[in-house]
Design an enzyme around this catalytic site. Sequence first.
Site, PDB file in Angstrom:
ATOM      1  N   ASN A 114      33.300  35.937  35.261  1.00 40.36           N
ATOM      2  CA  ASN A 114      34.637  36.329  35.703  1.00 40.36           C
ATOM      3  C   ASN A 114      34.876  37.838  35.736  1.00 40.36           C
ATOM      4  O   ASN A 114      36.008  38.273  35.918  1.00 40.36           O
ATOM      5  CB  ASN A 114      35.703  35.663  34.833  1.00 40.36           C
ATOM      6  CG  ASN A 114      35.620  34.152  34.910  1.00 40.36           C
ATOM      7  OD1 ASN A 114      35.349  33.501  33.912  1.00 40.36           O
ATOM      8  ND2 ASN A 114      35.814  33.587  36.089  1.00 40.36           N
ATOM      9  N   ILE A 140      38.344  42.244  36.644  1.00 39.71           N
ATOM     10  CA  ILE A 140      38.514  40.983  35.933  1.00 39.71           C
ATOM     11  C   ILE A 140      39.211  39.972  36.829  1.00 39.71           C
ATOM     12  O   ILE A 140      40.195  40.297  37.489  1.00 39.71           O
ATOM     13  CB  ILE A 140      39.377  41.219  34.673  1.00 39.71           C
ATOM     14  CG1 ILE A 140      38.694  42.240  33.760  1.00 39.71           C
ATOM     15  CG2 ILE A 140      39.675  39.911  33.949  1.00 39.71           C
ATOM     16  CD1 ILE A 140      39.619  42.860  32.734  1.00 39.71           C
ATOM     17  N   CYS A 141      38.712  38.746  36.813  1.00 40.04           N
ATOM     18  CA  CYS A 141      39.397  37.651  37.499  1.00 40.04           C
ATOM     19  C   CYS A 141      40.017  36.763  36.422  1.00 40.04           C
ATOM     20  O   CYS A 141      39.334  35.961  35.794  1.00 40.04           O
ATOM     21  CB  CYS A 141      38.423  36.861  38.361  1.00 40.04           C
ATOM     22  SG  CYS A 141      39.260  35.591  39.320  1.00 40.04           S
ATOM     23  N   LEU A 142      41.302  36.988  36.179  1.00 36.69           N
ATOM     24  CA  LEU A 142      42.035  36.220  35.179  1.00 36.69           C
ATOM     25  C   LEU A 142      43.450  36.039  35.699  1.00 36.69           C
ATOM     26  O   LEU A 142      44.130  37.018  36.008  1.00 36.69           O
ATOM     27  CB  LEU A 142      42.043  36.970  33.833  1.00 36.69           C
ATOM     28  CG  LEU A 142      42.779  36.289  32.684  1.00 36.69           C
ATOM     29  CD1 LEU A 142      42.139  34.944  32.330  1.00 36.69           C
ATOM     30  CD2 LEU A 142      42.796  37.199  31.460  1.00 36.69           C
ATOM     31  N   SER A 157      36.445  31.011  40.246  1.00 36.95           N
ATOM     32  CA  SER A 157      36.463  32.271  40.992  1.00 36.95           C
ATOM     33  C   SER A 157      35.475  33.251  40.385  1.00 36.95           C
ATOM     34  O   SER A 157      35.870  34.259  39.816  1.00 36.95           O
ATOM     35  CB  SER A 157      37.871  32.858  40.978  1.00 36.95           C
ATOM     36  OG  SER A 157      38.342  32.937  39.645  1.00 36.95           O
TER      37      SER A 157
END
Length: 172
Positions: free
Chosen positions: A91, A98-100, A139
């Site tokens: 992620n 960052i993918c959050l 993702s």
Amino acid sequence: MALAANGRANGGNATVAQRLQKELMDIMTKPTPGITAFPDDENMTVWTATIDGPADTPYANLIFKLSMEFAANYPYSPPTVLFKTPIYHPNFDFSGRICLDILKDKWSAIYNITTVLLSLQSLLGEPNKLSAPPMLFSSPLNGQAAELWDKDPAEYKRLVLARHKAPEELDA
């Protein structure tokens, strides 16, 4: 870190500065094990943070340095958070992005610096996956890491350690 005479704090408005001051006091008076965060000497809206890698994960015993920048409408918009420590994770990309979801469309003004850092610490041990089978990554920013996470834990950990740098190496 003091407010300027016009009610603005180094590029942010008084409300943002007050909120960040309160969060700093909370962090200082009620520290959370495994995370730290503090503002830049010159600009209250730019912070440096660290998170310890969670036990029983490929990140155990590692420390990660992050930057946090707060917009003029914080806490109504999320901070911009980047990993400064090179990291290998499904992620996070190699630029530290960052993918959050809570840093994007699921942000809420009830979240704070501690919430964000604890969420990132949790994400280290439990990358975002789709909830329905097959349990694919929802993702991934790093496709190779996503593929190796379940398939080859030993190789995954080798790549985590190969990419990691201690905070003092980053400051050199």
